[in-house]
Write a protein that holds these residues in place. Structure first.
Motif, PDB file in Angstrom:
ATOM      1  N   THR A 274      45.970  73.966  60.770  1.00  0.00           N
ATOM      2  CA  THR A 274      46.527  72.788  60.103  1.00  0.00           C
ATOM      3  C   THR A 274      47.893  72.409  60.662  1.00  0.00           C
ATOM      4  O   THR A 274      48.365  71.313  60.462  1.00  0.00           O
ATOM      5  CB  THR A 274      46.648  73.043  58.590  1.00  0.00           C
ATOM      6  N   HIS A 275      48.522  73.329  61.393  1.00  0.00           N
ATOM      7  CA  HIS A 275      49.803  73.032  62.023  1.00  0.00           C
ATOM      8  C   HIS A 275      49.928  73.893  63.267  1.00  0.00           C
ATOM      9  O   HIS A 275      49.230  74.903  63.424  1.00  0.00           O
ATOM     10  CB  HIS A 275      50.974  73.313  61.074  1.00  0.00           C
ATOM     11  N   ARG A 276      50.805  73.512  64.160  1.00  0.00           N
ATOM     12  CA  ARG A 276      51.024  74.255  65.386  1.00  0.00           C
ATOM     13  C   ARG A 276      51.618  75.627  65.066  1.00  0.00           C
ATOM     14  O   ARG A 276      52.458  75.770  64.184  1.00  0.00           O
ATOM     15  CB  ARG A 276      51.954  73.495  66.330  1.00  0.00           C
ATOM     16  N   HIS A 277      51.151  76.623  65.798  1.00  0.00           N
ATOM     17  CA  HIS A 277      51.626  77.977  65.574  1.00  0.00           C
ATOM     18  C   HIS A 277      53.099  78.095  65.947  1.00  0.00           C
ATOM     19  O   HIS A 277      53.552  77.529  66.932  1.00  0.00           O
ATOM     20  CB  HIS A 277      50.802  78.950  66.420  1.00  0.00           C
ATOM     21  N   GLN A 278      53.835  78.838  65.128  1.00  0.00           N
ATOM     22  CA  GLN A 278      55.236  79.107  65.417  1.00  0.00           C
ATOM     23  C   GLN A 278      55.326  80.372  66.261  1.00  0.00           C
ATOM     24  O   GLN A 278      55.024  81.462  65.801  1.00  0.00           O
ATOM     25  CB  GLN A 278      56.024  79.277  64.116  1.00  0.00           C
ATOM     26  N   GLY A 279      55.722  80.223  67.498  1.00  0.00           N
ATOM     27  CA  GLY A 279      55.780  81.352  68.410  1.00  0.00           C
ATOM     28  C   GLY A 279      54.889  81.111  69.603  1.00  0.00           C
ATOM     29  O   GLY A 279      54.101  80.157  69.640  1.00  0.00           O
ATOM     30  N   PRO A 280      54.971  81.948  70.619  1.00  0.00           N
ATOM     31  CA  PRO A 280      54.180  81.739  71.827  1.00  0.00           C
ATOM     32  C   PRO A 280      52.683  81.931  71.561  1.00  0.00           C
ATOM     33  O   PRO A 280      52.278  82.727  70.718  1.00  0.00           O
ATOM     34  CB  PRO A 280      54.716  82.811  72.781  1.00  0.00           C
ATOM     35  N   VAL A 281      51.880  81.191  72.324  1.00  0.00           N
ATOM     36  CA  VAL A 281      50.425  81.300  72.252  1.00  0.00           C
ATOM     37  C   VAL A 281      49.924  81.815  73.605  1.00  0.00           C
ATOM     38  O   VAL A 281      50.274  81.266  74.642  1.00  0.00           O
ATOM     39  CB  VAL A 281      49.766  79.944  71.931  1.00  0.00           C
ATOM     40  N   PHE A 282      49.109  82.852  73.560  1.00  0.00           N
ATOM     41  CA  PHE A 282      48.561  83.467  74.770  1.00  0.00           C
ATOM     42  C   PHE A 282      47.041  83.337  74.705  1.00  0.00           C
ATOM     43  O   PHE A 282      46.395  83.958  73.859  1.00  0.00           O
ATOM     44  CB  PHE A 282      48.981  84.934  74.840  1.00  0.00           C
ATOM     45  N   PHE A 283      46.493  82.495  75.583  1.00  0.00           N
ATOM     46  CA  PHE A 283      45.052  82.278  75.624  1.00  0.00           C
ATOM     47  C   PHE A 283      44.475  83.051  76.797  1.00  0.00           C
ATOM     48  O   PHE A 283      44.788  82.774  77.947  1.00  0.00           O
ATOM     49  CB  PHE A 283      44.736  80.788  75.761  1.00  0.00           C
ATOM     50  N   LYS A 284      43.619  84.028  76.504  1.00  0.00           N
ATOM     51  CA  LYS A 284      43.023  84.862  77.550  1.00  0.00           C
ATOM     52  C   LYS A 284      41.618  84.368  77.859  1.00  0.00           C
ATOM     53  O   LYS A 284      40.736  84.365  77.001  1.00  0.00           O
ATOM     54  CB  LYS A 284      42.962  86.329  77.095  1.00  0.00           C
ATOM     55  N   SER A 285      41.427  83.928  79.087  1.00  0.00           N
ATOM     56  CA  SER A 285      40.153  83.377  79.546  1.00  0.00           C
ATOM     57  C   SER A 285      39.482  84.352  80.493  1.00  0.00           C
ATOM     58  O   SER A 285      40.093  84.795  81.464  1.00  0.00           O
ATOM     59  CB  SER A 285      40.410  82.035  80.252  1.00  0.00           C
ATOM     60  N   CYS A 286      38.230  84.700  80.196  1.00  0.00           N
ATOM     61  CA  CYS A 286      37.494  85.656  81.030  1.00  0.00           C
ATOM     62  C   CYS A 286      36.236  85.056  81.653  1.00  0.00           C
ATOM     63  O   CYS A 286      35.670  85.630  82.569  1.00  0.00           O
ATOM     64  CB  CYS A 286      37.098  86.886  80.214  1.00  0.00           C
ATOM     65  N   GLY A 287      35.780  83.931  81.158  1.00  0.00           N
ATOM     66  CA  GLY A 287      34.575  83.312  81.686  1.00  0.00           C
ATOM     67  C   GLY A 287      33.368  83.559  80.793  1.00  0.00           C
ATOM     68  O   GLY A 287      33.284  84.578  80.108  1.00  0.00           O
ATOM     69  N   TRP A 288      32.426  82.606  80.832  1.00  0.00           N
ATOM     70  CA  TRP A 288      31.263  82.657  79.943  1.00  0.00           C
ATOM     71  C   TRP A 288      30.262  81.638  80.447  1.00  0.00           C
ATOM     72  O   TRP A 288      30.635  80.534  80.860  1.00  0.00           O
ATOM     73  CB  TRP A 288      31.712  82.299  78.530  1.00  0.00           C
ATOM     74  N   ALA A 289      28.983  81.996  80.445  1.00  0.00           N
ATOM     75  CA  ALA A 289      27.962  81.066  80.926  1.00  0.00           C
ATOM     76  C   ALA A 289      27.877  79.804  80.067  1.00  0.00           C
ATOM     77  O   ALA A 289      27.394  78.765  80.525  1.00  0.00           O
ATOM     78  CB  ALA A 289      26.606  81.755  80.978  1.00  0.00           C
ATOM     79  N   GLY A 290      28.360  79.892  78.832  1.00  0.00           N
ATOM     80  CA  GLY A 290      28.379  78.693  77.998  1.00  0.00           C
ATOM     81  C   GLY A 290      29.220  77.579  78.589  1.00  0.00           C
ATOM     82  O   GLY A 290      28.901  76.390  78.438  1.00  0.00           O
ATOM     83  N   TRP A 291      30.287  77.951  79.280  1.00  0.00           N
ATOM     84  CA  TRP A 291      31.124  76.926  79.921  1.00  0.00           C
ATOM     85  C   TRP A 291      30.352  76.241  81.059  1.00  0.00           C
ATOM     86  O   TRP A 291      30.504  75.039  81.281  1.00  0.00           O
ATOM     87  CB  TRP A 291      32.411  77.531  80.464  1.00  0.00           C
ATOM     88  N   ASP A 292      29.519  77.001  81.753  1.00  0.00           N
ATOM     89  CA  ASP A 292      28.695  76.411  82.810  1.00  0.00           C
ATOM     90  C   ASP A 292      27.598  75.528  82.221  1.00  0.00           C
ATOM     91  O   ASP A 292      27.254  74.490  82.789  1.00  0.00           O
ATOM     92  CB  ASP A 292      28.084  77.518  83.671  1.00  0.00           C
ATOM     93  N   LEU A 293      27.071  75.928  81.064  1.00  0.00           N
ATOM     94  CA  LEU A 293      26.109  75.077  80.363  1.00  0.00           C
ATOM     95  C   LEU A 293      26.771  73.765  79.945  1.00  0.00           C
ATOM     96  O   LEU A 293      26.169  72.689  80.075  1.00  0.00           O
ATOM     97  CB  LEU A 293      25.563  75.811  79.145  1.00  0.00           C
ATOM     98  N   ALA A 294      28.001  73.838  79.457  1.00  0.00           N
ATOM     99  CA  ALA A 294      28.727  72.613  79.096  1.00  0.00           C
ATOM    100  C   ALA A 294      28.892  71.711  80.313  1.00  0.00           C
ATOM    101  O   ALA A 294      28.767  70.482  80.217  1.00  0.00           O
ATOM    102  CB  ALA A 294      30.090  72.960  78.503  1.00  0.00           C
ATOM    103  N   ALA A 295      29.168  72.308  81.471  1.00  0.00           N
ATOM    104  CA  ALA A 295      29.295  71.518  82.698  1.00  0.00           C
ATOM    105  C   ALA A 295      27.975  70.845  83.042  1.00  0.00           C
ATOM    106  O   ALA A 295      27.944  69.664  83.408  1.00  0.00           O
ATOM    107  CB  ALA A 295      29.759  72.402  83.845  1.00  0.00           C
TER     108      ALA A 295
END
Length: 307
Positions: A274-295
């Motif tokens: 509901t609001h932006r997080h207070q503090g740093p945000v760390f998004f860890k991306s590892c890969g997933w076939a779902g992203w290729d399906l979306a493509a």
């Protein structure tokens, strides 16, 4: 008839904002099924990835190799294809260029995460690692967030200068930086996309930073120092792309963090903050076939609209 798309045609069919939108839609689609990917070690130290996925209309299998030291051979690290099928008839409908899809869908995932989670999106953007993913993230954040300024750090001066020049051609302000750790203090947007064979970043991001950590996608790979990851876990928000990260997120696993307890991007999409997080945000991306399906879905929708 099977559509055979060249790398250029594949890229043109996958504009970053539209691809990020399709990923958002895919994460809400109950018909999407993505089994665990197969990673077959190869004799030379590389890996063969077999990654299937399907929804009610489209099925895909991604077949790619990842050879970390191919740059020394003058070859790309990632090679292969995405085969697209009609899920109802089983007919093969398209063959997409694997490296192009991998680059663009990975950057689009980071774009979607930044849209949802970044405390601020105005930049400057710091890119650590000036290879294929560095270029893709530069384009994605420029097109999708309107970022106008980028700082680039890489071990390769030639790669750094090439990415800076590419940014200039896009009308962006760009500079080469020698010390990525020092640059973190000036950049609220950060993308790390190194080869992840050793720690590349040891300083803490800003408290208003959004970090997309892309390079490490196996338990042994690492970009961020363990003590920084532990600080982020205590003071910021950690989000992973999918539950596959539970056993693949090298940065976090080597820091002793309970990855299974972290939210995924699907959790964020289904229950937006509901609001932006207070503090740093760390998004860890590892890969997933779902992203290729979306493509693949994005490509097929674009082709259908053009007919």
């Amino acid at each position: 008839m099977t559509l055979l798309l060249t790398p250029t045609q594949t890229a043109e069919a996958l504009p970053y904002p539209a691809l990020a939108d399709e990923m958002d839609a895919l994460l809400r689609d109950p018909d999407v099924v993505v089994p665990p990917r197969i990673v077959q070690p190869l004799a030379g130290g590389g890996s063969l990835f077999v990654m299937p996925a399907a929804d009610a209309r489209v099925a895909i299998t991604k077949l790619i190799t990842f050879i970390p030291d191919n740059a020394a051979r003058g070859l790309p690290a990632i090679q292969g294809d995405i085969v697209v099928f009609d899920a109802l008839t089983g007919q093969r409908t398209a063959l997409l260029d694997g490296p192009t899809v991998t680059a663009r869908r990975t950057a689009a995932v980071s774009l979607l995460a930044a849209r949802l989670l970044a405390p601020r999106t105005d930049g400057p953007l710091l890119i650590v690692g000036a290879g294929v993913q560095g270029r893709a993230h530069l384009e994605a954040f420029h097109e999708g967030l309107g970022v106008r300024e980028v700082w680039v750090a890489s071990r390769s001066a030639a790669s750094t200068d090439a990415l800076v020049q590419h940014a200039h051609r896009l009308g962006m302000s760009a500079r080469r930086v020698m010390d990525a750790d020092a640059a973190l203090a000036n950049c609220p947007l950060v993308v790390s996309c190194t080869s992840a064979q050793a720690v590349a970043l040891r300083a803490r991001p800003r408290t208003d930073a959004f970090v997309a950590a892309v390079g490490a996608f196996t338990p042994r790979m690492v970009e961020w120092a363990p003590e920084v990851c532990r600080w982020l876990a205590a003071e910021g928000l950690l989000v992973v792309d999918t539950r596959d990260a539970d056993h693949e997120a090298g940065d976090l696993l080597q820091a002793g963090i309970d990855v299974h307890a972290l939210a995924t991007l699907a959790d964020v999409v289904r229950e937006p903050p509901t609001h932006r997080h207070q503090g740093p945000v760390f998004f860890k991306s590892c890969g997933w076939a779902g992203w290729d399906l979306a493509a693949a879905r994005c490509v097929m929708k674009g082709l259908a609209a053009a007919q």
